[in-house]
Design an enzyme around this catalytic site. Structure first.
Site, PDB file in Angstrom:
ATOM      1  CE  LYS A   1      -2.232  -1.393   3.707  1.00 59.38           C
ATOM      2  NZ  LYS A   1      -1.556  -2.711   3.918  1.00 59.38           N
TER       3      LYS A   1
ATOM      4  NE  ARG B   1      -4.137  -2.223   9.990  1.00 58.12           N
ATOM      5  CZ  ARG B   1      -3.075  -1.587   9.487  1.00 58.12           C
ATOM      6  NH1 ARG B   1      -3.114  -0.299   9.244  1.00 58.12           N
ATOM      7  NH2 ARG B   1      -1.968  -2.252   9.223  1.00 58.12           N
TER       8      ARG B   1
ATOM      9  NE  ARG C   1       7.497  -2.620   6.144  1.00 60.04           N
ATOM     10  CZ  ARG C   1       6.181  -2.544   6.357  1.00 60.04           C
ATOM     11  NH1 ARG C   1       5.395  -2.017   5.426  1.00 60.04           N
ATOM     12  NH2 ARG C   1       5.646  -2.999   7.457  1.00 60.04           N
TER      13      ARG C   1
ATOM     14  NE  ARG D   1       6.402  -0.928  10.264  1.00 64.12           N
ATOM     15  CZ  ARG D   1       5.214  -0.891   9.695  1.00 64.12           C
ATOM     16  NH1 ARG D   1       5.022  -0.175   8.608  1.00 64.12           N
ATOM     17  NH2 ARG D   1       4.204  -1.569  10.194  1.00 64.12           N
TER      18      ARG D   1
ATOM     19  NE  ARG E   1       2.292  -5.843  11.080  1.00 70.66           N
ATOM     20  CZ  ARG E   1       3.347  -5.510  10.325  1.00 70.66           C
ATOM     21  NH1 ARG E   1       4.533  -6.036  10.572  1.00 70.66           N
ATOM     22  NH2 ARG E   1       3.201  -4.660   9.348  1.00 70.66           N
TER      23      ARG E   1
HETATM   24  P1  ADP Z   1       2.160  -1.988   3.157  1.00 72.30           P
HETATM   25  O1  ADP Z   1       2.154  -0.479   3.125  1.00 72.30           O
HETATM   26  O2  ADP Z   1       0.967  -2.579   2.456  1.00 72.30           O
HETATM   27  O3  ADP Z   1       2.367  -2.565   4.521  1.00 72.30           O
HETATM   28  P2  ADP Z   1       4.739  -1.676   1.823  1.00 72.30           P
HETATM   29  O4  ADP Z   1       4.422  -0.754   0.676  1.00 72.30           O
HETATM   30  O5  ADP Z   1       5.473  -1.098   2.980  1.00 72.30           O
HETATM   31  O6  ADP Z   1       3.412  -2.461   2.299  1.00 72.30           O
HETATM   32  O7  ADP Z   1       5.573  -2.898   1.207  1.00 72.30           O
HETATM   33  C1  ADP Z   1       6.061  -3.935   2.058  1.00 72.30           C
HETATM   34  C2  ADP Z   1       7.431  -4.392   1.545  1.00 72.30           C
HETATM   35  O8  ADP Z   1       7.267  -5.077   0.307  1.00 72.30           O
HETATM   36  C3  ADP Z   1       8.422  -3.257   1.278  1.00 72.30           C
HETATM   37  O9  ADP Z   1       9.709  -3.709   1.612  1.00 72.30           O
HETATM   38  C4  ADP Z   1       8.297  -3.016  -0.232  1.00 72.30           C
HETATM   39  O10 ADP Z   1       9.508  -2.512  -0.792  1.00 72.30           O
HETATM   40  C5  ADP Z   1       7.982  -4.414  -0.739  1.00 72.30           C
HETATM   41  N1  ADP Z   1       7.075  -4.428  -1.888  1.00 72.30           N
HETATM   42  C6  ADP Z   1       6.004  -3.629  -2.100  1.00 72.30           C
HETATM   43  N2  ADP Z   1       5.375  -3.963  -3.245  1.00 72.30           N
HETATM   44  C7  ADP Z   1       6.071  -5.012  -3.753  1.00 72.30           C
HETATM   45  C8  ADP Z   1       5.935  -5.833  -4.944  1.00 72.30           C
HETATM   46  N3  ADP Z   1       4.944  -5.615  -5.814  1.00 72.30           N
HETATM   47  N4  ADP Z   1       6.842  -6.825  -5.152  1.00 72.30           N
HETATM   48  C9  ADP Z   1       7.846  -7.039  -4.256  1.00 72.30           C
HETATM   49  N5  ADP Z   1       8.034  -6.303  -3.130  1.00 72.30           N
HETATM   50  C10 ADP Z   1       7.158  -5.309  -2.890  1.00 72.30           C
HETATM   51  P1  AMP Z   2       0.954  -0.123   9.181  1.00 72.97           P
HETATM   52  O1  AMP Z   2       2.022   0.927   9.141  1.00 72.97           O
HETATM   53  O2  AMP Z   2      -0.247   0.232   8.357  1.00 72.97           O
HETATM   54  O3  AMP Z   2       1.490  -1.495   8.875  1.00 72.97           O
HETATM   55  O4  AMP Z   2       0.419  -0.156  10.693  1.00 72.97           O
HETATM   56  C1  AMP Z   2       1.296  -0.525  11.738  1.00 72.97           C
HETATM   57  C2  AMP Z   2       0.498  -0.799  12.993  1.00 72.97           C
HETATM   58  O5  AMP Z   2      -0.160   0.400  13.436  1.00 72.97           O
HETATM   59  C3  AMP Z   2      -0.621  -1.844  12.878  1.00 72.97           C
HETATM   60  O6  AMP Z   2      -0.141  -3.180  12.994  1.00 72.97           O
HETATM   61  C4  AMP Z   2      -1.526  -1.432  14.057  1.00 72.97           C
HETATM   62  O7  AMP Z   2      -0.966  -1.841  15.288  1.00 72.97           O
HETATM   63  C5  AMP Z   2      -1.438   0.104  14.006  1.00 72.97           C
HETATM   64  N1  AMP Z   2      -2.488   0.672  13.136  1.00 72.97           N
HETATM   65  C6  AMP Z   2      -2.290   1.345  11.959  1.00 72.97           C
HETATM   66  N2  AMP Z   2      -3.462   1.706  11.435  1.00 72.97           N
HETATM   67  C7  AMP Z   2      -4.424   1.251  12.272  1.00 72.97           C
HETATM   68  C8  AMP Z   2      -5.837   1.288  12.238  1.00 72.97           C
HETATM   69  N3  AMP Z   2      -6.516   1.861  11.228  1.00 72.97           N
HETATM   70  N4  AMP Z   2      -6.514   0.718  13.275  1.00 72.97           N
HETATM   71  C9  AMP Z   2      -5.855   0.135  14.301  1.00 72.97           C
HETATM   72  N5  AMP Z   2      -4.528   0.050  14.385  1.00 72.97           N
HETATM   73  C10 AMP Z   2      -3.798   0.607  13.366  1.00 72.97           C
END
Ligand code: ADP
Ligand code: AMP
Length: 213
Positions: free
Chosen positions: A14, A88, A127, A160, A171
């Protein structure tokens, strides 16, 4: 105001996709980023959130909805918002509908990033993020061009605390139970645009742009 929701499991990409939508004029609102900022500032909200986030649990709906309400009510009403990681839960989705209606806005689409859980575990464990500008990388799939340093800021990247295999699996279980029901919620409103997120990053970004056109 208009809004688009990016829905999908943690690690579906995302934040990675959001970068290209920001170039199209969307304001990127990630509740995860907002919460991590509270942790960095060591606010009471941040301290409460950190304990839950480190275990892969959700922060209470009231806290997250309060943050979004504050942001929307104090912002430009003509903006286009891109919500990432929010809503969420069903409660959050209903509150978002109420908020948008109260601002005479429209929820245009829900882009659903679909990706198998096995691929997600590998993505999240690899990541790396920049603490200064928030850029997201992957050690294999999207490495920074200059080794271990952020391409934008030149500083060291970090992992992270919730990106360990054990917490990622927790998660994903929480996603299945609490967030996946939002797919039917938005399907009933005919808003869902499914995207195959199990492709190279450039292809996912292109598909999301096409789906919102
Ligand atoms: P989210 O915001 O949904 O938690 P991220 O955008 O942070 O996900 O992506 C999670 C990890 O996967 C990051 O390390 C990113 O660089 C990698 N990633 C994102 N999209 C892809 C893809 N299409 N193919 C491979 N790796 C990806
Ligand atoms: P994210 O950066 O989206 O992966 O979120 C990291 C963490 O933040 C999640 O695992 C939750 O603990 C918390 N969090 C983020 N967004 C929400 C939400 N909309 N509702 C509840 N917890 C959240």
């Amino acid at each position: 105001m208009n809004a688009v929701v990016l829905l999908g499991p943690p690690g579906a990409g995302k934040g990675t996709v959001a970068e290209v939508l920001v170039d199209k004029g969307y304001k990127h609102v990630s509740t995860g980023d907002l919460l991590r900022e509270q942790i960095r500032l060591e606010t009471p909200l941040g301290l409460e959130a950190k304990e839950l986030m480190d275990r892969g649990r959700f922060v209470p709906d009231s806290v997250v909805v309060g943050m979004i309400r504050g942001l929307l009510e104090s912002s430009d009403f003509s903006a286009k918002y891109l919500f990432d990681g929010f809503p969420r839960t069903l409660v959050q989705a209903e509150k978002l509908d109420e908020l948008i209606a109260s601002l005479n806005g429209t929820l245009e689409h829900v882009a659903l990033l679909e990706c198998p859980f096995d691929a997600i575990v590998e993505r999240l464990i690899g990541r790396r993020t920049c603490g200064k500008c928030g850029s997201v990388y992957h050690v294999t799939f999207n490495p920074p061009s200059n080794g271990e340093l952020c391409d934008v800021e030149g500083c060291a990247l970090t992992q992270r605390p919730d990106d360990t295999e054990e917490t990622v699996r927790e998660r994903l279980a929480v996603y299945e139970k609490q967030t996946a029901p939002l797919i039917s919620y938005y399907e009933a409103k005919n808003l869902v645009r499914p995207i195959n997120a199990n492709q190279p990053i450039s292809a996912v970004r292109a598909d999301v742009l096409k789906s919102l056109a």
